[in-house]
Design an enzyme around this catalytic site. Sequence first.
Site, PDB file in Angstrom:
ATOM      1  N   CYS A 186      14.689  15.509 -14.412  1.00  0.00           N
ATOM      2  CA  CYS A 186      15.932  15.985 -13.772  1.00  0.00           C
ATOM      3  C   CYS A 186      16.219  15.287 -12.452  1.00  0.00           C
ATOM      4  O   CYS A 186      17.277  15.475 -11.867  1.00  0.00           O
ATOM      5  CB  CYS A 186      15.893  17.506 -13.598  1.00  0.00           C
ATOM      6  N   ASN A 192      -8.016 -13.096   4.765  1.00  0.00           N
ATOM      7  CA  ASN A 192      -8.656 -12.507   3.591  1.00  0.00           C
ATOM      8  C   ASN A 192     -10.152 -12.819   3.647  1.00  0.00           C
ATOM      9  O   ASN A 192     -10.582 -13.761   4.319  1.00  0.00           O
ATOM     10  CB  ASN A 192      -8.035 -13.088   2.300  1.00  0.00           C
ATOM     11  N   ASN A 230       0.826  -1.208   0.000  1.00  0.00           N
ATOM     12  CA  ASN A 230       0.000   0.000   0.000  1.00  0.00           C
ATOM     13  C   ASN A 230       0.858   1.256   0.000  1.00  0.00           C
ATOM     14  O   ASN A 230       1.965   1.275   0.525  1.00  0.00           O
ATOM     15  CB  ASN A 230      -0.939  -0.007   1.212  1.00  0.00           C
ATOM     16  N   ALA A 237     -10.050  -8.112   7.902  1.00  0.00           N
ATOM     17  CA  ALA A 237      -8.793  -7.903   8.630  1.00  0.00           C
ATOM     18  C   ALA A 237      -9.040  -7.128   9.926  1.00  0.00           C
ATOM     19  O   ALA A 237      -8.424  -7.414  10.949  1.00  0.00           O
ATOM     20  CB  ALA A 237      -7.807  -7.146   7.742  1.00  0.00           C
ATOM     21  N   HIS A 273       5.702  -0.742  -2.849  1.00  0.00           N
ATOM     22  CA  HIS A 273       5.259   0.012  -4.026  1.00  0.00           C
ATOM     23  C   HIS A 273       5.375   1.514  -3.834  1.00  0.00           C
ATOM     24  O   HIS A 273       4.696   2.288  -4.496  1.00  0.00           O
ATOM     25  CB  HIS A 273       3.818  -0.379  -4.400  1.00  0.00           C
ATOM     26  N   GLY A 294      -4.977  -9.322   3.291  1.00  0.00           N
ATOM     27  CA  GLY A 294      -5.684  -8.463   2.331  1.00  0.00           C
ATOM     28  C   GLY A 294      -4.961  -8.235   1.023  1.00  0.00           C
ATOM     29  O   GLY A 294      -4.964  -7.129   0.501  1.00  0.00           O
TER      30      GLY A 294
HETATM   31  P1  NAD Z   1      -6.126  -6.244  -4.536  1.00  0.00           P
HETATM   32  O1  NAD Z   1      -7.052  -5.109  -4.704  1.00  0.00           O
HETATM   33  O2  NAD Z   1      -5.652  -6.967  -5.745  1.00  0.00           O
HETATM   34  O3  NAD Z   1      -6.793  -7.334  -3.575  1.00  0.00           O
HETATM   35  C1  NAD Z   1      -7.299  -7.005  -2.329  1.00  0.00           C
HETATM   36  C2  NAD Z   1      -7.517  -8.270  -1.535  1.00  0.00           C
HETATM   37  O4  NAD Z   1      -7.977  -7.892  -0.239  1.00  0.00           O
HETATM   38  C3  NAD Z   1      -8.564  -9.207  -2.135  1.00  0.00           C
HETATM   39  O5  NAD Z   1      -8.059 -10.530  -2.108  1.00  0.00           O
HETATM   40  C4  NAD Z   1      -9.782  -9.045  -1.201  1.00  0.00           C
HETATM   41  O6  NAD Z   1     -10.523 -10.248  -1.067  1.00  0.00           O
HETATM   42  C5  NAD Z   1      -9.108  -8.679   0.111  1.00  0.00           C
HETATM   43  N1  NAD Z   1      -9.912  -7.865   1.024  1.00  0.00           N
HETATM   44  C6  NAD Z   1     -10.773  -6.859   0.728  1.00  0.00           C
HETATM   45  N2  NAD Z   1     -11.288  -6.327   1.839  1.00  0.00           N
HETATM   46  C7  NAD Z   1     -10.747  -7.010   2.879  1.00  0.00           C
HETATM   47  C8  NAD Z   1     -10.878  -6.928   4.285  1.00  0.00           C
HETATM   48  N3  NAD Z   1     -11.683  -6.022   4.874  1.00  0.00           N
HETATM   49  N4  NAD Z   1     -10.176  -7.795   5.066  1.00  0.00           N
HETATM   50  C9  NAD Z   1      -9.369  -8.732   4.497  1.00  0.00           C
HETATM   51  N5  NAD Z   1      -9.192  -8.851   3.160  1.00  0.00           N
HETATM   52  C10 NAD Z   1      -9.871  -7.999   2.361  1.00  0.00           C
HETATM   53  O7  NAD Z   1      -4.905  -5.700  -3.672  1.00  0.00           O
HETATM   54  P2  NAD Z   1      -3.352  -6.026  -3.719  1.00  0.00           P
HETATM   55  O8  NAD Z   1      -3.143  -7.495  -3.730  1.00  0.00           O
HETATM   56  O9  NAD Z   1      -2.739  -5.220  -2.640  1.00  0.00           O
HETATM   57  O10 NAD Z   1      -2.865  -5.504  -5.136  1.00  0.00           O
HETATM   58  C11 NAD Z   1      -3.313  -4.272  -5.641  1.00  0.00           C
HETATM   59  C12 NAD Z   1      -2.250  -3.255  -5.952  1.00  0.00           C
HETATM   60  O11 NAD Z   1      -2.882  -1.975  -5.878  1.00  0.00           O
HETATM   61  C13 NAD Z   1      -1.135  -3.198  -4.963  1.00  0.00           C
HETATM   62  O12 NAD Z   1       0.011  -2.999  -5.723  1.00  0.00           O
HETATM   63  C14 NAD Z   1      -1.376  -1.951  -4.122  1.00  0.00           C
HETATM   64  O13 NAD Z   1      -0.178  -1.218  -4.057  1.00  0.00           O
HETATM   65  C15 NAD Z   1      -2.298  -1.096  -4.958  1.00  0.00           C
HETATM   66  N6  NAD Z   1      -3.395  -0.463  -4.180  1.00  0.00           N
HETATM   67  C16 NAD Z   1      -3.089   0.169  -2.997  1.00  0.00           C
HETATM   68  C17 NAD Z   1      -4.091   0.730  -2.227  1.00  0.00           C
HETATM   69  C18 NAD Z   1      -3.710   1.412  -0.921  1.00  0.00           C
HETATM   70  O14 NAD Z   1      -2.617   1.966  -0.809  1.00  0.00           O
HETATM   71  N7  NAD Z   1      -4.566   1.365   0.106  1.00  0.00           N
HETATM   72  C19 NAD Z   1      -5.428   0.674  -2.651  1.00  0.00           C
HETATM   73  C20 NAD Z   1      -5.709   0.046  -3.894  1.00  0.00           C
HETATM   74  C21 NAD Z   1      -4.678  -0.537  -4.645  1.00  0.00           C
END
Ligand code: NAD
Length: 242
Positions: free
Chosen positions: A130, A210, A102, A229, A119, A184
């Site tokens: 630059c 998850n 995140n 979570a 990330h 998550g």
């Molecule tokens: P993803 O969106 O691909 O998957 C999210 C996962 O979290 C899913 O498997 C879903 O079932 C699970 N999930 C959703 N709500 C939940 C909860 N309350 N408790 C537990 N699990 C839960 O996310 P990813 O695998 O992190 O990949 C997405 C990419 O997008 C990453 O590279 C991330 O950097 C970026 N991203 C970041 C943010 C942020 O900074 N908060 C938000 C969106 C996307």
Amino acid sequence: MDAGFSRAVEALKKARKATALTGAGISVESGIPDFRSSGGLWTRFPPQEYATIQAFSSNPVKVWRMLAEVEKVLAAASPNPAHFALARLEEAGRLAGIITQNIDGLHQIAGSRRVVEFHGSHATLSCLYCGKGYGRGEVSGEAPRCGCGEVLKPDVILFGEAIPPKALAGSRELSACDAMLVVGTSAEVAPASLVPSAARRAGALIIEINLEPTALTPTVTDVFLKGRAGEVLPKLVAAVVG
Ligand code: NAD
């Protein structure tokens, strides 16, 4: 008590080095949609169209329309009980650190000290031309520009960009552990998705939290704890640290 939950508690109590890998799902209860959430932000700005380095290079002002909306969502978000639970585990000396995908900075706001931002982070920006770096507070406007005139890019890793060597080194160090919480993440974005299998090869027990099974669940995960979570982690941490 559920056998998987008890196994996770025992593993975290016994671990000499436990770590965590977190993904967008841990911040959903803070109001930041993950890529899987239906509707909203990612429907209007499909990541494959907006969140790529190719898109930024060819039309940074268009990508900033998405970035500006993301920043509004991030500014309104605060840590939820899942972030606080991981901070508490570290404070209790039972978590060596977090590798997070995140960019929202919520682990640090919750009090976590050792956080590898795999990330990157939205808190700083750089000029691709630059190389000059800026703090978010030093620039303004919806597509802020460097002193040299180029549009700045936030220091977040877009699809198609390499993971910074420092983040890779940090994640390698934290992957050498004997228990890893995987929270998550859909585990569909490489190389972050490879972290749990690296930890398992190093001998770690993989505890996945998850809402639904992922590609990791039948292959890499030892204990799958289904649920939000923000509910599962505080219970788990309370059972480990008392
Ligand atoms: P993803 O969106 O691909 O998957 C999210 C996962 O979290 C899913 O498997 C879903 O079932 C699970 N999930 C959703 N709500 C939940 C909860 N309350 N408790 C537990 N699990 C839960 O996310 P990813 O695998 O992190 O990949 C997405 C990419 O997008 C990453 O590279 C991330 O950097 C970026 N991203 C970041 C943010 C942020 O900074 N908060 C938000 C969106 C996307």
